[in-house]
Design a protein around this motif. Structure first.
Motif, mmCIF file in Angstrom:
data_model
loop_
_atom_site.group_PDB
_atom_site.id
_atom_site.type_symbol
_atom_site.label_atom_id
_atom_site.label_comp_id
_atom_site.label_asym_id
_atom_site.label_seq_id
_atom_site.Cartn_x
_atom_site.Cartn_y
_atom_site.Cartn_z
ATOM 1 N N PRO A 169 0.842 -1.198 0.000
ATOM 2 C CA PRO A 169 0.000 0.000 0.000
ATOM 3 C C PRO A 169 0.873 1.242 0.000
ATOM 4 O O PRO A 169 2.061 1.170 0.342
ATOM 5 C CB PRO A 169 -0.760 -0.104 1.336
ATOM 6 N N CYS A 170 0.296 2.378 -0.418
ATOM 7 C CA CYS A 170 0.967 3.660 -0.178
ATOM 8 C C CYS A 170 0.342 4.253 1.084
ATOM 9 O O CYS A 170 -0.631 3.712 1.625
ATOM 10 C CB CYS A 170 0.855 4.590 -1.390
ATOM 11 N N TYR A 171 0.907 5.353 1.571
ATOM 12 C CA TYR A 171 0.393 5.963 2.814
ATOM 13 C C TYR A 171 -1.093 6.316 2.677
ATOM 14 O O TYR A 171 -1.875 6.128 3.605
ATOM 15 C CB TYR A 171 1.224 7.214 3.142
ATOM 16 N N ALA A 172 -1.477 6.790 1.470
ATOM 17 C CA ALA A 172 -2.866 7.216 1.264
ATOM 18 C C ALA A 172 -3.835 6.039 1.163
ATOM 19 O O ALA A 172 -5.037 6.209 1.344
ATOM 20 C CB ALA A 172 -2.965 8.091 0.019
ATOM 21 N N CYS A 173 -3.339 4.827 0.852
ATOM 22 C CA CYS A 173 -4.202 3.634 0.900
ATOM 23 C C CYS A 173 -4.679 3.400 2.338
ATOM 24 O O CYS A 173 -5.787 2.933 2.573
ATOM 25 C CB CYS A 173 -3.445 2.382 0.458
ATOM 26 N N VAL A 174 -3.797 3.706 3.290
ATOM 27 C CA VAL A 174 -4.079 3.445 4.711
ATOM 28 C C VAL A 174 -4.724 4.660 5.370
ATOM 29 O O VAL A 174 -5.631 4.535 6.194
ATOM 30 C CB VAL A 174 -2.778 3.051 5.450
ATOM 31 N N GLN A 242 -8.880 1.435 -5.038
ATOM 32 C CA GLN A 242 -9.493 2.725 -5.408
ATOM 33 C C GLN A 242 -8.646 3.913 -4.956
ATOM 34 O O GLN A 242 -9.093 5.060 -5.062
ATOM 35 C CB GLN A 242 -10.882 2.871 -4.767
ATOM 36 N N CYS A 243 -7.458 3.674 -4.435
ATOM 37 C CA CYS A 243 -6.636 4.764 -3.882
ATOM 38 C C CYS A 243 -6.406 5.850 -4.929
ATOM 39 O O CYS A 243 -6.011 5.570 -6.060
ATOM 40 C CB CYS A 243 -5.288 4.229 -3.401
ATOM 41 N N GLN A 244 -6.633 7.107 -4.503
ATOM 42 C CA GLN A 244 -6.522 8.215 -5.460
ATOM 43 C C GLN A 244 -5.075 8.543 -5.797
ATOM 44 O O GLN A 244 -4.810 9.260 -6.752
ATOM 45 C CB GLN A 244 -7.238 9.453 -4.889
ATOM 46 N N VAL A 245 -4.147 8.035 -5.020
ATOM 47 C CA VAL A 245 -2.736 8.350 -5.274
ATOM 48 C C VAL A 245 -2.038 7.265 -6.089
ATOM 49 O O VAL A 245 -1.331 7.552 -7.041
ATOM 50 C CB VAL A 245 -1.991 8.611 -3.936
ATOM 51 N N CYS A 246 -2.248 5.989 -5.693
ATOM 52 C CA CYS A 246 -1.417 4.950 -6.315
ATOM 53 C C CYS A 246 -2.166 3.972 -7.208
ATOM 54 O O CYS A 246 -1.540 3.174 -7.903
ATOM 55 C CB CYS A 246 -0.657 4.167 -5.243
ATOM 56 N N ALA A 247 -3.520 4.033 -7.220
ATOM 57 C CA ALA A 247 -4.284 2.991 -7.917
ATOM 58 C C ALA A 247 -3.978 2.911 -9.413
ATOM 59 O O ALA A 247 -3.843 1.830 -9.971
ATOM 60 C CB ALA A 247 -5.775 3.188 -7.696
#
Ligand SMILES: [Zn+2]
Length: 251
Positions: A169-174, A242-247
């Protein structure tokens, strides 16, 4: 490696899994540290002592009397100085053989994009959600491993987000950027001094492992420290499709 370097790093070189190859990789590495406060102090001192060849430190703040209870890179004599200059003094006093780049500026998106591009590992030691998100976005964009720490009151947490790995995950996933959440600052709520030392030391620990290419990183887990009971807990973390940063980013 020269004789004085062999002596300076001998206790690393003695470690079978680390050895002279691990030390050589650390000495050739470039670490980017965002924030020179409570977490950034132990991070900067440990990375300098361990011989990270090039360390870039970013912070726009100056040393204040209220910092000195926990921000151990700074001293009473350096109150009023830029934190990055104060920390660089402390780092080079321990290890004058490394290169320290002290940048007194805000870690905004433009600066981060430029700085993250040249780093081997990024350590987020900032104290606010907006900067954490900006650091993460730059790390995802450049495919750089991020070691993120946080501490408030008696609680600390640590995560490694390494999007070079398909499963990470990236930080924004969490911690999604649009999540409803109340900013908590040390200035308002207080922080127990050794909690920032504990989390900062562990950030340096994970970053050095990444630079040396040894051990298993904390990727995919969030480590939580409960300072009241003095215990650690880990929680599994997963990629958010659905992460807006890494998806949408190809890995
Ligand atoms: Zn993500």
């Amino acid at each position: 490696m020269q004789d004085d370097a062999l002596l300076r790093y001998s206790r690393h070189i003695l470690l079978e899994e680390f050895g002279i190859d691990g030390q050589a990789r650390v000495s050739a590495a470039h670490a980017l540290v965002i924030g020179a406060g409570g977490l950034g102090s132990p991070v900067a001192l440990y990375l300098a002592a361990a011989g990270v060849g090039r360390i870039t430190l970013v912070d726009d703040d100056t040393v204040d009397l209220t910092n000195l209870q926990r921000q151990i890179a700074h001293t009473s004599a350096r109150i009023g100085q830029p934190k990055v200059a104060s920390a660089a003094d402390a780092m080079l006093a321990i290890n004058p053989t490394i290169e320290v780049e002290a940048l007194r500026q805000r870690a905004d998106a433009v600066a981060l994009d430029r700085l993250v591009a040249t780093a081997d590992v990024v350590l987020d030691c900032s104290d606010n959600f907006a900067t954490r998100q900006a650091v993460n976005a730059a790390c995802v964009a450049h495919g750089k491993p991020l070691v993120a720490g946080a501490a408030i009151r008696f609680d600390g947490q640590l995560g490694v987000y390494d999007t070079r790995d398909e499963s990470s995950p990236c930080y924004a996933c969490v911690f999604p950027a649009d999540a409803e959440f109340e900013e908590t600052r040390c200035a308002v709520l207080g922080v127990f001094a050794p909690v920032v030392g504990t989390i900062g030391a562990l950030q340096a620990h994970e970053a050095l492992k990444l630079m040396a290419g040894m051990g298993a990183s904390l990727m995919g887990q969030l480590l939580m420290f409960d300072g009241r009971r003095t215990c650690f807990d880990t929680m599994r973390t997963a990629r958010d499709p659905q992460c807006q940063v890494c998806a949408r980013r190809a890995r």
